[in-house]
Motif scaffolding. Structure first.
Motif, PDB file in Angstrom:
ATOM      1  N   LYS A 198       0.795  -1.060  -0.297  1.00 19.96           N
ATOM      2  CA  LYS A 198      -0.044   0.013   0.104  1.00 19.96           C
ATOM      3  C   LYS A 198       0.784   1.343  -0.051  1.00 19.96           C
ATOM      4  N   LYS A 199       1.995   1.149   1.015  1.00 18.59           N
ATOM      5  CA  LYS A 199       2.757   2.429   0.928  1.00 18.59           C
ATOM      6  C   LYS A 199       3.475   2.508  -0.542  1.00 18.59           C
ATOM      7  N   MET A 200       4.023   1.565  -1.146  1.00 19.17           N
ATOM      8  CA  MET A 200       4.676   1.600  -2.442  1.00 19.17           C
ATOM      9  C   MET A 200       3.700   2.046  -3.427  1.00 19.17           C
ATOM     10  N   ILE A 201       2.546   1.744  -3.329  1.00 18.75           N
ATOM     11  CA  ILE A 201       1.631   2.274  -4.199  1.00 18.75           C
ATOM     12  C   ILE A 201       1.121   3.909  -4.325  1.00 18.75           C
ATOM     13  N   LEU A 202       0.818   4.082  -2.605  1.00 24.71           N
ATOM     14  CA  LEU A 202       0.701   5.481  -2.390  1.00 24.71           C
ATOM     15  C   LEU A 202       1.560   6.428  -3.061  1.00 24.71           C
ATOM     16  N   ILE A 260      -6.242   6.812  -2.067  1.00 25.98           N
ATOM     17  CA  ILE A 260      -5.973   7.520  -2.923  1.00 25.98           C
ATOM     18  C   ILE A 260      -6.845   8.635  -3.266  1.00 25.98           C
ATOM     19  N   LYS A 261      -8.127   8.488  -3.111  1.00 27.80           N
ATOM     20  CA  LYS A 261      -9.192   9.656  -3.372  1.00 27.80           C
ATOM     21  C   LYS A 261      -9.085  10.464  -2.091  1.00 27.80           C
ATOM     22  N   LYS A 262      -8.559  10.277  -0.858  1.00 29.96           N
ATOM     23  CA  LYS A 262      -8.385  11.126   0.196  1.00 29.96           C
ATOM     24  C   LYS A 262      -7.187  11.995  -0.132  1.00 29.96           C
ATOM     25  N   MET A 263      -6.190  11.584  -0.968  1.00 30.21           N
ATOM     26  CA  MET A 263      -5.084  12.487  -1.609  1.00 30.21           C
ATOM     27  C   MET A 263      -5.683  13.406  -2.595  1.00 30.21           C
ATOM     28  N   GLY A 264      -6.880  13.351  -3.061  1.00 28.42           N
ATOM     29  CA  GLY A 264      -7.368  14.323  -4.105  1.00 28.42           C
ATOM     30  C   GLY A 264      -7.202  13.659  -5.269  1.00 28.42           C
ATOM     31  N   LYS A 265      -7.083  12.227  -5.571  1.00 25.49           N
ATOM     32  CA  LYS A 265      -6.833  11.686  -6.935  1.00 25.49           C
ATOM     33  C   LYS A 265      -7.893  11.060  -7.169  1.00 25.49           C
TER      34      LYS A 265
END
Length: 199
Positions: A107-111, A143-148
């Motif tokens: 998850k960390k790698m993807i984010l 990812i949505k929380k990151m605005g993407k």
């Protein structure tokens, strides 16, 4: 007649004396030449012996240097094998983590790598049990929380790349397989690993 015989006798005697003197001189010259030749031969023999000893010493020094270099080369090769084994072991250890620990790392790698949130996440065939649609759903929420956009798709790659992920879009491909990540970090990590292994 007696005068002629006396003259011949005298000439013969002088000739004999002269021959004797010449022979004596020739013998002296021959002795000098023999002595000189003997001295030269002795000098040449000493020179040849000195050169042979110097060459033997040089050959011995070269052989020692070559043996020392070969020994260092073997030691370096063995150290390199141990470093390779340490890095390969690290890859296997991370790839062998349990489901929860593994998902945290992936998850960390993807984010960290995602740019738009519309990419495809390629996983190794061995990871299908640990990285499923439910996992990608959780990552998309982050990812949505990151605005993407948060529309990552999960796809199983035909090749087993030994753990980690490959993130791809139409524009780019990021190889975050564990082997690739370790390979990229190896130059920086190798001195530290070597110090731990060979202190």
């Amino acid at each position: 007649m007696a005068g002629a015989e006396a003259l011949i006798s005298r000439i013969t005697k002088e000739a004999e004396e002269e021959v004797h003197e010449i022979e004596k001189h020739a013998e002296e010259q021959a002795a000098k030449i023999a002595e000189k030749a003997k001295a030269q031969a002795k000098e040449m023999a000493a020179d040849i012996l000195a050169k042979a000893e110097a060459k033997a010493e040089e050959n011995k020094r070269r052989a020692f240097t070559m043996a020392e270099l070969e020994s260092r080369k073997e030691l370096l090769s063995e150290k390199q094998n141990q470093i390779d084994a340490a890095f390969n072991g690290a890859v296997k250890k991370v790839a062998g983590l349990d489901r929860n620990e593994y998902q945290v790392i992936i998850k960390k790698m993807i984010l960290e790598a995602v740019e738009t949130g519309n990419e495809t996440v390629l996983i190794s065939p061995n990871d299908q049990q640990r990285l499923d649609e439910a996992f990608i759903g959780q990552v998309n929420d982050e990812i949505k929380k990151m605005g993407k956009s948060g529309n990552l798709k999960l796809e199983v790659d035909s090749e087993d790349f030994g753990g980690g992920i490959i993130l791809k879009s139409a524009q780019y491909k990021i190889n975050n397989s564990f082997k690739s990540v370790i390979r990229m970090q190896r130059d920086e990590l190798e001195p530290e690993v070597a110090e731990i292994l060979f202190q």
